[in-house]
Enzyme design. Sequence first.
Site, PDB file in Angstrom:
ATOM      1  N   SER A 252       0.904  -0.997  -0.029  1.00  0.00           N
ATOM      2  CA  SER A 252       0.079   0.030   0.572  1.00  0.00           C
ATOM      3  C   SER A 252       0.772   1.509   0.177  1.00  0.00           C
ATOM      4  O   SER A 252      -0.237   2.629   0.159  1.00  0.00           O
ATOM      5  CB  SER A 252      -1.083   0.183   1.098  1.00  0.00           C
ATOM      6  OG  SER A 252      -0.481   0.014   2.428  1.00  0.00           O
TER       7      SER A 252
ATOM      8  N   LYS B 290      -5.623   5.323   7.954  1.00  0.00           N
ATOM      9  CA  LYS B 290      -4.238   6.102   7.711  1.00  0.00           C
ATOM     10  C   LYS B 290      -4.706   8.084   7.618  1.00  0.00           C
ATOM     11  O   LYS B 290      -3.476   8.081   8.030  1.00  0.00           O
ATOM     12  CB  LYS B 290      -3.931   5.476   6.296  1.00  0.00           C
ATOM     13  CG  LYS B 290      -3.860   3.853   6.469  1.00  0.00           C
ATOM     14  CD  LYS B 290      -3.335   3.505   4.505  1.00  0.00           C
ATOM     15  CE  LYS B 290      -2.724   2.104   5.136  1.00  0.00           C
ATOM     16  NZ  LYS B 290      -2.430   1.044   3.639  1.00  0.00           N
TER      17      LYS B 290
END
Length: 351
Positions: free
Chosen positions: A243, A288
């Site tokens: 990611s 995040k």
Amino acid sequence: MNEPRKPLIRKRYLIVLALVLLLNVIKLPYYYSQPGIAQELNDMITVEGTNGVEEGAFMLTTVEMARATPLYYVWSLLSSYRHILPEEQVRGTDETDSDYHERQRLLMSNSQENAKIAAYEQAGAEVTYEYRGVLVTNLIEGMPASKELRTGDLITEVNGTPTHTAEELLELLEGYSKDDVVTLTVTRNEEPRSVELAFEPFPEEYEVEEGRVGLGILSPVTDRDVTFSPGVTINETDIGGPSAGLMYSLEIYNQLVDEDITHGYRIAGTGTINDEGIVGPIGGASQKVVAADKAGAKYFFAPDANGQNETNYEEAKHAAEDIGTDMQVIPVQTIEDALRFLEELPDNKEA
């Protein structure tokens, strides 16, 4: 008169302590996740011949994950940014801890390589390739591939046709129907072998369209030697998975070009990237965002993949609004989208 109560109080305290410890040791068939960190990439990445000086910073973002215990399970109920995931969504039924960490390492390694390629291609720097085949990183339990293949197997041919990349493998496996058979040439422990596999429908939990069949190979990775000029090094990290690809690519690009494209801002984000610079979806976008906000990011890049019902961008934007951050969430589908946004940024006068 109160002296006899002290041993009783001490005993109760020890019982409570033992109970708390026990609740934090028992492993449940779930994983617990929460916002991780936003880590600056300048110190992690070095392109030869550049000083890597930046007024701002590019930052990857992470999600902390661990096996859930009863305490973690209860703790997750106290915040919408702590999640509980069923074990089968994280790892295969028969996948060991070692298998899982090796898969995450392979995905990270492939992500870093794709990030380098995308950045070098965008910057017009030199890249050369030597392909070996496609690595098996994850298999769907119960489907045909899980019975014959192993993590780390290298697929080199499909029905005699050489297979250089993961994209080629997926293309060669399209168009088959149930009970069709395909022959894969696979290298394991440096020894080639032929494997015949049938096609079957995917399990319901994978939510594949009705009628589609496959072998059950998940997240294949292109195995190749790639040479970059100038050379580039990414330091080893405990962070796994693919990611961080987009953010790696932006940091590498910034070191390849003369100007500082951060313009003095702290810029975080997430998203996989392939060697053509296409940004893909990830998990934990909202978590995040929380990590990036805590690190003082001004902007956050989030994948906005076509065809998704709810994109990472939408999830990230909702999270940003929910926590009341001034950080701006930027949708991207390619590295070019991110670079175009950065080109239009004015210099940060406060940097």
